[in-house]
Structures are given as structure tokens and as C-alpha cells.
Scaffold this motif. Structure first.
Motif, PDB file in Angstrom:
ATOM      1  N   SER A   1       0.858  -1.186   0.000  1.00 53.20           N
ATOM      2  CA  SER A   1       0.000   0.000   0.000  1.00 53.20           C
ATOM      3  C   SER A   1       0.895   1.238   0.000  1.00 53.20           C
ATOM      4  O   SER A   1       2.099   1.141   0.286  1.00 53.20           O
ATOM      5  CB  SER A   1      -0.869  -0.004   1.255  1.00 53.20           C
ATOM      6  OG  SER A   1      -0.043   0.122   2.395  1.00 53.20           O
ATOM      7  N   GLU A   2       0.282   2.391  -0.273  1.00 54.18           N
ATOM      8  CA  GLU A   2       1.068   3.633  -0.307  1.00 54.18           C
ATOM      9  C   GLU A   2       1.728   3.903   1.046  1.00 54.18           C
ATOM     10  O   GLU A   2       2.892   4.299   1.132  1.00 54.18           O
ATOM     11  CB  GLU A   2       0.160   4.801  -0.652  1.00 54.18           C
ATOM     12  CG  GLU A   2       0.591   5.515  -1.921  1.00 54.18           C
ATOM     13  CD  GLU A   2      -0.449   6.493  -2.391  1.00 54.18           C
ATOM     14  OE1 GLU A   2      -0.623   7.506  -1.691  1.00 54.18           O
ATOM     15  OE2 GLU A   2      -1.104   6.218  -3.418  1.00 54.18           O
TER      16      GLU A   2
ATOM     17  N   PRO B   1      -4.419  -4.424   4.853  1.00 55.39           N
ATOM     18  CA  PRO B   1      -3.877  -3.054   4.841  1.00 55.39           C
ATOM     19  C   PRO B   1      -3.300  -2.652   6.197  1.00 55.39           C
ATOM     20  O   PRO B   1      -2.250  -1.991   6.255  1.00 55.39           O
ATOM     21  CB  PRO B   1      -5.090  -2.197   4.478  1.00 55.39           C
ATOM     22  CG  PRO B   1      -5.996  -3.121   3.725  1.00 55.39           C
ATOM     23  CD  PRO B   1      -5.775  -4.494   4.298  1.00 55.39           C
ATOM     24  N   GLU B   2      -3.942  -3.052   7.303  1.00 52.08           N
ATOM     25  CA  GLU B   2      -3.401  -2.674   8.630  1.00 52.08           C
ATOM     26  C   GLU B   2      -2.077  -3.394   8.887  1.00 52.08           C
ATOM     27  O   GLU B   2      -1.119  -2.813   9.399  1.00 52.08           O
ATOM     28  CB  GLU B   2      -4.348  -3.031   9.785  1.00 52.08           C
ATOM     29  CG  GLU B   2      -5.768  -2.498   9.667  1.00 52.08           C
ATOM     30  CD  GLU B   2      -6.617  -3.389   8.778  1.00 52.08           C
ATOM     31  OE1 GLU B   2      -6.894  -4.527   9.185  1.00 52.08           O
ATOM     32  OE2 GLU B   2      -7.000  -2.945   7.671  1.00 52.08           O
ATOM     33  N   GLN B   3      -2.047  -4.696   8.524  1.00 49.93           N
ATOM     34  CA  GLN B   3      -0.807  -5.465   8.750  1.00 49.93           C
ATOM     35  C   GLN B   3       0.352  -4.902   7.927  1.00 49.93           C
ATOM     36  O   GLN B   3       1.500  -4.928   8.350  1.00 49.93           O
ATOM     37  CB  GLN B   3      -1.003  -6.919   8.333  1.00 49.93           C
ATOM     38  CG  GLN B   3      -1.676  -7.788   9.359  1.00 49.93           C
ATOM     39  CD  GLN B   3      -1.972  -9.159   8.748  1.00 49.93           C
ATOM     40  OE1 GLN B   3      -2.268  -9.299   7.558  1.00 49.93           O
ATOM     41  NE2 GLN B   3      -1.893 -10.184   9.571  1.00 49.93           N
ATOM     42  N   GLN B   4       0.023  -4.394   6.742  1.00 47.24           N
ATOM     43  CA  GLN B   4       1.083  -3.960   5.807  1.00 47.24           C
ATOM     44  C   GLN B   4       2.045  -2.967   6.441  1.00 47.24           C
ATOM     45  O   GLN B   4       3.257  -3.072   6.263  1.00 47.24           O
ATOM     46  CB  GLN B   4       0.449  -3.310   4.574  1.00 47.24           C
ATOM     47  CG  GLN B   4      -0.094  -4.326   3.609  1.00 47.24           C
ATOM     48  CD  GLN B   4       0.188  -3.914   2.158  1.00 47.24           C
ATOM     49  OE1 GLN B   4       1.037  -3.075   1.893  1.00 47.24           O
ATOM     50  NE2 GLN B   4      -0.532  -4.521   1.233  1.00 47.24           N
ATOM     51  N   VAL B   5       1.498  -1.995   7.180  1.00 48.90           N
ATOM     52  CA  VAL B   5       2.355  -0.948   7.743  1.00 48.90           C
ATOM     53  C   VAL B   5       3.255  -1.533   8.832  1.00 48.90           C
ATOM     54  O   VAL B   5       4.451  -1.237   8.903  1.00 48.90           O
ATOM     55  CB  VAL B   5       1.500   0.220   8.294  1.00 48.90           C
ATOM     56  CG1 VAL B   5       2.381   1.295   8.906  1.00 48.90           C
ATOM     57  CG2 VAL B   5       0.650   0.802   7.172  1.00 48.90           C
TER      58      VAL B   5
END
Ligand code: HEM
Length: 427
Positions: free
Chosen positions: A80-81, A192-196
Motif C-alpha cells: 500500500s502507499e 492493509p493494517e498489517q502492511q504498515v
């Protein structure tokens, strides 16, 4: 097969999901339909062509010019960005190592870095691995219950890998966290939450790899493979590049231990689930080397690898366009009855067990394969000698980190009655 003008993707190919619970539990079984009906198929959701039969997977591994390894460490799911921003903050830039390098650069580099993997160096490690294993077993042999992953299978391969590399044995807990993050970042499908969170751990891992490298550069006479690579970088900067050193430092810390941890866990689970086989091994340790191969075949720790087609080509008569991404499923290939008779059966006497594709094949074949084999053999020798009566605990569920490449249970709890330990009867 669909007719002209119809959608060329079959319903089963469309439904293929390598992150589904069914596939993660047993990738070979989940692809049985493919081996039998459609051995090369395209899955639009993933954007990959999947290859499932032994001969085809081996042919793709063998031809690393038509099928480039350049995407081996690419993220399956684009970040993700926000994750990209996080990685940028750490100046993360994982690039070519060995496993994802094209020819001719790959072979030149592999050749100058091969020496440390040769049998002489391997033999020198045997005593150390045996010692570490005995220490760990001593610590739990009288307890009656242990999680083998926590008690020995992650720490010994990591210790051996760091020693082999010449990397200081510090921050073992952080390295464990980093390795899981690297696996999820590369081969997983993080939310998406895990990605960061994952990106942050990967960024810290990148920074850590850089710091270790700087420290090691200050010790020109240091021993171990990465010190050798640093010296080769000074001597032949075009062959062993600076970018290679940083990327490899990160990739090899994971490749050098996580695969062996998972392979050992899979092997013990498989052997203890087949009591007759386990008892034979306990009585006759000479069976262990081939049992190791058979475990790597039937329950390998790398289940799939990736390649990219460099030109229009074909696999088993199926047209593959240039730039196609391939998921070559070695776990499926390893069960293929066309190559392994009764391929789903554990047979420690099988004469072609070592022909499995768990270490890949051809010019990129795993350089550490004999290290992994040696560690697995010693683990099984020590455990079968000292705890032949151990069993898998019944009150456990086996969980797997969802990802496309690495597979093995996160815990493996075993139990036994310490009163029956052979060393109590014969101290
Ligand atoms: C490459 C699996 C242990 C170092 C590979 C590849 C696989 C693999 C599938 C890619 C092969 C290909 O593209 O044809 C495994 C498994 C292991 C294991 C299943 C344990 C059971 C190790 C260890 C080390 C290591 C312990 C180092 C000490 C490497 C290196 C490469 C590699 C350097 C890159 C070789 C090249 O591209 O020329 N491994 N590995 N591996 N492995 Fe392993």
C-alpha cells in the motif's frame, strides 16, 4: 478446455487460492486436480501461471534463461502507499542477491562465493550442531512436554546460520521477528493494517543488515561467508557488488535458518504421525539420511518458487507469453506419481527420494542444502536416541503462516513420560 472465444480460464483455475486454509494445510492435495487435468493454468486473481507436475516444474527450474528468477523475491501483493512510505523512511531497497540474479552475473558470483559451502567446511560444523542439539535436549529431556520449535528448531538453525555467515550472535529475538516480517512482506497477503506493521519491521531489518555490514567491514580478517563476500566485493566489485552485500545480508539471514526450522518441524511431525516408521528409525539410525530426503520430498519447507518468462514460450504444450509470472509448485511436483511411485506415501526406503525439488534444481539450486540436511539428520538422530517414546500432543492445532513459499507448523508440541527415558535405565 473452453472452446474458441470462450473464457480460457477453467472454473478450477479461477477458484485456485494459495492463501486458502485448504491449500495452506496441504498444497499437494489441493493441486491434485491440476496434476491430473490441467497441469499448467492461469489464475487471474493472483496474476500467475501455476505449474504443478514434476517434469514441468523441473524443466522451468532447469532453464533459468527462458524462465528468469528475477521475481523470486518480489512482493506477491504490491504494498500500500502507506507501507511504501514506511519502507522509504528506512531507505529499504532490496535488490539482486543470488537467488534472483540473472546470467551471466549469477554464475560468476555463485562461483566466487561457493567455497564455504563445500564438504570440508560442512564437516567442521557437525560437532557444533551436535553440541548445540545436545544442550537443548538436556534442557527439556526430563520435562515430559515441550514445543520443539521454541525449544530447539528455531534457535539452533539461526545460531548455525549466523556462525556460518560470521554475523555476531546478537538480537536473536529481533531476528525472529524480522524473518517472519520478511516472509509475510515477500510471499504473504497482509491486510492493509498489517502492511504498515510488516513494512516497519522489514525497514528495521534492512537497517539492521546495513549496520551489521558496516561493523563487519571494520574487521578485514573476520571469518564466515559474509566476511568472504565483503573481501570479494573489495577484490571484484563488478562481480560481488555493494548492492548485493546489503541485500544478501538480509535475505541470507532468513534463507539460512527459517527454511531449516520449518523443514525440521515438518519432518518431526511427519515421522511422529507414522509411528511404525518412527520406531524403525529409533532402532536403526542408518535409515535417517534417506528419511530426511523423504521428509523433504513429502513435506518440504519451501512449497513453491517463482520465475518470469523472458520470451513467448510453452510449458507442456500450453502457450506462455513473454513477461508471464510463474508459480512453480514444488510441493505438488514432489507428490507427482508420474515421477514418484505412490507419491503421497511416506516411504523411507524410496530410492529416488532425493530427487525432490524442495531445494530447487539447476544452476540456482540451494547452496545450503547440505547444511540443512546435516542439521535435520542430527536433530532426528538425537531425538530418536534420547526420546524414542515421545508422541505428538493431542491437544494442539497446527497453524501455518499464510504465504506462498515457506511452510511448516508454528509450534510442535510433543509429550512423553520422563520415567521411561532410556538414559534413566542405562545412565
Ligand atoms: C536457494 C530452499 C536452506 C542458502 C534456494 C532455493 C530454494 C531453497 C528453493 C532456490 C532454488 C532455485 O531457484 O533453483 C531451501 C530449503 C532449505 C534451505 C528448503 C532448508 C531445508 C538453506 C541454507 C542456506 C541456504 C541453510 C545457507 C546456509 C541458499 C542460497 C541460495 C538458495 C545462497 C541461492 C542459490 C543461487 O541462486 O545460486 N534455497 N534452502 N539455503 N539457498 Fe536455500
Amino acid at each position: 478446455r473452453a472452446g474458441a472465444g470462450a473464457c480460457p480460464v477453467s472454473a478450477q483455475a479461477q477458484a485456485f487460492d494459495p492463501f486458502s486454509a485448504e491449500y495452506l494445510a496441504n498444497p499437494a492435495e489441493a493441486l491434485k486436480w491440476s496434476r491430473d487435468q490441467e497441469p499448467v493454468f492461469y489464475n487471474p486473481e493472483l496474476g500467475y501461471w501455476v505449474v504443478s507436475r514434476y517434469e514441468d516444474v523441473k524443466a522451468v527450474f532447469r532453464d533459468n534463461v527462458t524462465f528468469s528468477p528475477s521475481i523470486a523475491l518480489e512482493r506477491v501483493v504490491p504494498p500500500s502507499e502507506e507501507a511504501m512510505e514506511t519502507l522509504k523512511r528506512y531507505k529499504y531497497q532490496l535488490n539482486r542477491t543470488l537467488v534472483n540474479e540473472d546470467e551471466p552475473a549469477h554464475m560468476e558470483r555463485r562461483r566466487v562465493l561457493m567455497e564455504h559451502f563445500l564438504p570440508g567446511n560442512l564437516a567442521a560444523k557437525e560437532e557444533m550442531i551436535r553440541e548445540l542439539t545436545r544442550e537443548k535436549v538436556d534442557a527439556f529431556v526430563d520435562s515430559g512436554r515441550v514445543d520443539l520449535v521454541e525449544a530447539m528448531f528455531w534457535e539452533i538453525p539461526l545460531t548455525v546460520a549466523l556462525h556460518f555467515l560470521g554475523v555476531p550472535k546478537e538480537d536473536m529475538g529481533a531476528l525472529k521477528e524480522f524473518s517472519v516480517a520478511h516472509t509475510v512482506n515477500t510471499w504473504g497477503k497482509p491486510s492493509p493494517e498489517q502492511q504498515v506493521k510488516v513494512a516497519d519491521a522489514v525497514g528495521r531489518f534492512w537497517q539492521y543488515a546495513g549496520q551489521v555490514l558496516d561493523k563487519m567491514r571494520k574487521q578485514p580478517d573476520g571469518t564466515g561467508w559474509m566476511h568472504h563476500a565483503i573481501r570479494m566485493n573489495a577484490e571484484m566489485p563488478d562481480v560481488v557488488t555493494g548492492s548485493y552485500l546489503h541485500s544478501m545480508m538480509m535475505a541470507i539471514i532468513v534463507a539460512g535458518h527459517e527454511t531449516t526450522t520449518l523443514a525440521s518441524t515438518n519432518a518431526l511431525k511427519l515421522l511422529l504421525s507414522n509411528r511404525v516408521v518412527w520406531e524403525r528409525i529409533c532402532k536403526d539410525p542408518e535409515l535417517i539420511p534417506n528419511a530426511v530426503e523423504e521428509c523433504l520430498r513429502l513435506e518440504g519447507s519451501v512449497v513453491a518458487w517463482r520465475r518470469r518468462a523472458t520470451c513467448d514460450t510453452e510449458i507442456a504444450g500450453v502457450a506462455i507469453p513473454a513477461e508471464a509470472k510463474l508459480l512453480i509448485v514444488s510441493a505438488s511436483a514432489n507428490h507427482d506419481y508420474r515421477h514418484f511411485e505412490n507419491g503421497d506415501l511416506l516411504d523411507i526406503y524410496r530410492d529416488n527420494a532425493a530427487e525432490h525439488l524442495t531445494f530447487g534444481y539447476g544452476s540456482h539450486q540451494c547452496m545450503g542444502k547440505n547444511f540443512a540436511r546435516l542439521e535435520m539428520r542430527i536433530f532426528i538422530e538425537e531425538l530418536s536416541r534420547r526420546l524414542p517414546h515421545m508422541r505428538l500432543a493431542e491437544d494442539q492445532d497446527f497453524t501455518y503462516l499464510p504465504n506462498l513459499a515457506f511452510r511448516g507448523p508454528e509450534k510442535l508440541i510433543v509429550e512423553w513420560d520422563p520415567a521411561d527415558n532410556p538414559e534413566r535405565a542405562d545412565p
